[in-house]
Design an enzyme around this catalytic site. Structure first.
Site, short mmCIF file in Angstrom:
data_model
loop_
_atom_site.label_atom_id
_atom_site.label_comp_id
_atom_site.label_asym_id
_atom_site.label_seq_id
_atom_site.Cartn_x
_atom_site.Cartn_y
_atom_site.Cartn_z
N TYR A 48 -6.68 2.25 9.27
CA TYR A 48 -5.89 1.85 8.11
C TYR A 48 -6.74 0.94 7.24
O TYR A 48 -7.50 0.11 7.74
CB TYR A 48 -4.62 1.12 8.54
CG TYR A 48 -3.76 0.67 7.39
CD1 TYR A 48 -3.07 1.59 6.62
CD2 TYR A 48 -3.66 -0.68 7.05
CE1 TYR A 48 -2.28 1.19 5.54
CE2 TYR A 48 -2.88 -1.09 5.99
CZ TYR A 48 -2.19 -0.16 5.24
OH TYR A 48 -1.42 -0.56 4.18
N ASP A 62 -3.43 -11.24 -2.54
CA ASP A 62 -2.89 -9.88 -2.61
C ASP A 62 -1.74 -9.84 -3.61
O ASP A 62 -0.58 -9.72 -3.24
CB ASP A 62 -2.44 -9.44 -1.22
CG ASP A 62 -1.95 -8.00 -1.20
OD1 ASP A 62 -2.30 -7.24 -2.11
OD2 ASP A 62 -1.20 -7.66 -0.26
N ASP A 89 -4.08 1.77 1.40
CA ASP A 89 -3.03 1.10 0.64
C ASP A 89 -3.38 1.21 -0.84
O ASP A 89 -4.35 0.60 -1.30
CB ASP A 89 -2.97 -0.36 1.10
CG ASP A 89 -1.95 -1.20 0.35
OD1 ASP A 89 -1.31 -0.69 -0.58
OD2 ASP A 89 -1.81 -2.39 0.70
N ASP A 91 -1.31 0.32 -3.30
CA ASP A 91 -0.42 -0.57 -4.05
C ASP A 91 0.63 0.24 -4.83
O ASP A 91 1.27 1.11 -4.27
CB ASP A 91 -1.24 -1.47 -4.98
CG ASP A 91 -2.00 -2.56 -4.21
OD1 ASP A 91 -1.69 -2.77 -3.02
OD2 ASP A 91 -2.89 -3.19 -4.80
N HIS A 116 -0.52 5.31 0.59
CA HIS A 116 0.88 5.01 0.30
C HIS A 116 1.01 4.31 -1.05
O HIS A 116 0.15 3.53 -1.45
CB HIS A 116 1.57 4.23 1.43
CG HIS A 116 0.97 2.90 1.77
ND1 HIS A 116 1.15 1.77 1.02
CD2 HIS A 116 0.22 2.52 2.84
CE1 HIS A 116 0.54 0.75 1.59
NE2 HIS A 116 -0.05 1.18 2.70
N GLU A 118 3.82 2.17 -3.39
CA GLU A 118 5.02 1.36 -3.18
C GLU A 118 5.87 1.29 -4.44
O GLU A 118 5.44 1.67 -5.53
CB GLU A 118 4.64 -0.03 -2.70
CG GLU A 118 3.84 -0.84 -3.70
CD GLU A 118 3.10 -1.99 -3.05
OE1 GLU A 118 3.28 -3.13 -3.52
OE2 GLU A 118 2.33 -1.77 -2.10
N CYS A 126 2.08 -9.33 -1.89
CA CYS A 126 2.10 -8.99 -0.47
C CYS A 126 3.53 -8.70 -0.02
O CYS A 126 4.47 -9.41 -0.39
CB CYS A 126 1.50 -10.14 0.34
SG CYS A 126 1.70 -9.96 2.13
N ARG A 161 6.04 3.89 0.18
CA ARG A 161 6.44 2.61 0.76
C ARG A 161 7.56 2.02 -0.08
O ARG A 161 7.49 2.02 -1.32
CB ARG A 161 5.25 1.65 0.78
CG ARG A 161 5.62 0.21 1.11
CD ARG A 161 4.41 -0.68 1.21
NE ARG A 161 4.70 -2.02 0.70
CZ ARG A 161 3.85 -3.03 0.72
NH1 ARG A 161 2.64 -2.87 1.23
NH2 ARG A 161 4.18 -4.20 0.21
N GLU A 191 8.90 -1.26 4.46
CA GLU A 191 8.20 -2.53 4.62
C GLU A 191 9.15 -3.66 5.01
O GLU A 191 10.32 -3.69 4.60
CB GLU A 191 7.48 -2.88 3.31
CG GLU A 191 6.77 -4.23 3.31
CD GLU A 191 5.63 -4.34 4.32
OE1 GLU A 191 5.89 -4.18 5.53
OE2 GLU A 191 4.50 -4.61 3.89
N ASN A 213 4.75 -1.43 10.19
CA ASN A 213 3.72 -2.42 9.86
C ASN A 213 3.86 -3.63 10.78
O ASN A 213 4.81 -4.40 10.66
CB ASN A 213 3.87 -2.85 8.40
CG ASN A 213 2.83 -3.86 7.98
OD1 ASN A 213 1.88 -4.13 8.70
ND2 ASN A 213 3.00 -4.42 6.79
#
Length: 299
Positions: A48, A62, A89, A91, A116, A118, A126, A161, A191, A213
């Site tokens: 990952y 983040d 990731d 975002d 992914h 989101e 984050c 996500r 998440e 996660n």
């Protein structure tokens, strides 16, 4: 020697086959290409690549400061060093639907097995910080539809996500997960789930692979692989764990230098040079062409 020999398309095909088998696949987070190779050496099923880790690697929080170029470039560096599939990731997709489409193709070209996207607003933060905001359902679905439409390799995994549980509760997360699947998402990443029961509620709602996660110091309790498997999770990530372990060791080492003036007392905590050389495959390079590479690997 050099890079992975398995072509990206084959990595994706094998990953999708294994994901369809129903087992729980373990994807520790790699903080650099060498750690990805170590993950493979230790027998895990995948790698990952965390946005939080990429931000931290640049000395940034983040909060959506990294760019598509930075993330795709680091993804390419990591995934080419391992035979394992890698999920990255992405975002919020680095923009709105057309940007999301470009993100997907850039990640395909970088050799990733999937990503992914989101449903947070831009700039994101984050997933385990307070004060998150999510976009409306229409915007969230547009992002996923754009990602699916842009994909050229049908085995490239488009994971959605959702961060809405922390904003509007579990029922909203279940409803959004269903809508994201209807929009074409191949998998769902709910998440900041707080309990196994919450994971199980999402599992009962959708018939696609689910990701758990297990990040430390966050909103979720740290469940074992066995516990997550028991409620039907398909992928588990430990996104920042290796970076935290490495940075913790670095702190202790620097303190030892300050206090003792040498690291003699920490040698048993270090990866031996011989182990590093084995991981990097110095011997393979040495045997490649001894007329060019003519050196001795010290043990």
């Amino acid at each position: 020697m050099l890079y992975a020999t398995t072509p990206p398309a084959e990595k994706r095909r094998l990953f999708r086959e294994r994901l369809a088998g129903g087992e729980l696949l373990r994807f520790p987070g790699a903080f650099n290409p060498l750690s990805a190779r170590l993950i493979e050496q230790k027998g895990f099923e995948g790698v990952y690549i965390s946005g939080a880790v990429l931000s931290a690697d640049l000395g940034l929080p983040d909060i959506g400061l990294t760019t598509l170029t930075e993330v795709a470039g680091r993804g390419r560096q990591i995934t080419r060093m391992t035979e394992l599939p890698a999920i990255i990731d992405a975002d919020t997709g680095f923009g709105e639907p057309m940007n999301v489409a470009r993100t997907v193709q850039e990640m395909e070209d970088a050799g990733l097995a999937g990503l992914h996207i989101e449903d947070q607003v831009n700039p994101k933060r984050c997933g385990h910080l307070d004060g998150k905001q999510v976009v409306d359902e229409s915007t969230a679905l547009q992002r996923i539809r754009a990602a699916v439409d842009a994909r050229r390799d049908p085995n490239f995994l488009i994971m959605a996500r959702t961060d809405i549980a922390a904003v509007d509760g579990l029922a909203a997360a279940v409803d959004r997960a269903k809508a994201l699947v209807d929009a074409g998402a191949d998998a769902i990443f709910p998440e900041a789930m707080r309990s196994l029961a919450e994971f199980e509620a999402v599992r009962d709602a959708v018939d696609v692979p689910l990701l758990a996660n297990m990040t430390e110091f966050g909103k979720s309790e740290l469940f074992t692989v066995e516990q997550l498997s028991s409620v039907g999770m398909n992928i588990v990530i430990w996104p920042v764990s290796l970076l935290r372990l490495a940075m913790g060791a670095a702190v202790r080492g620097l303190d030892e230098l300050t206090d003792a003036g040498a690291l003699t007392g920490r040698l048993d905590e270090m990866q031996h040079r011989a182990e590093l050389y084995e991981l990097i495959d110095y011997e393979g390079y040495n045997h490649f062409d001894t007329s060019i590479f003519n050196f001795t690997v010290d043990r």
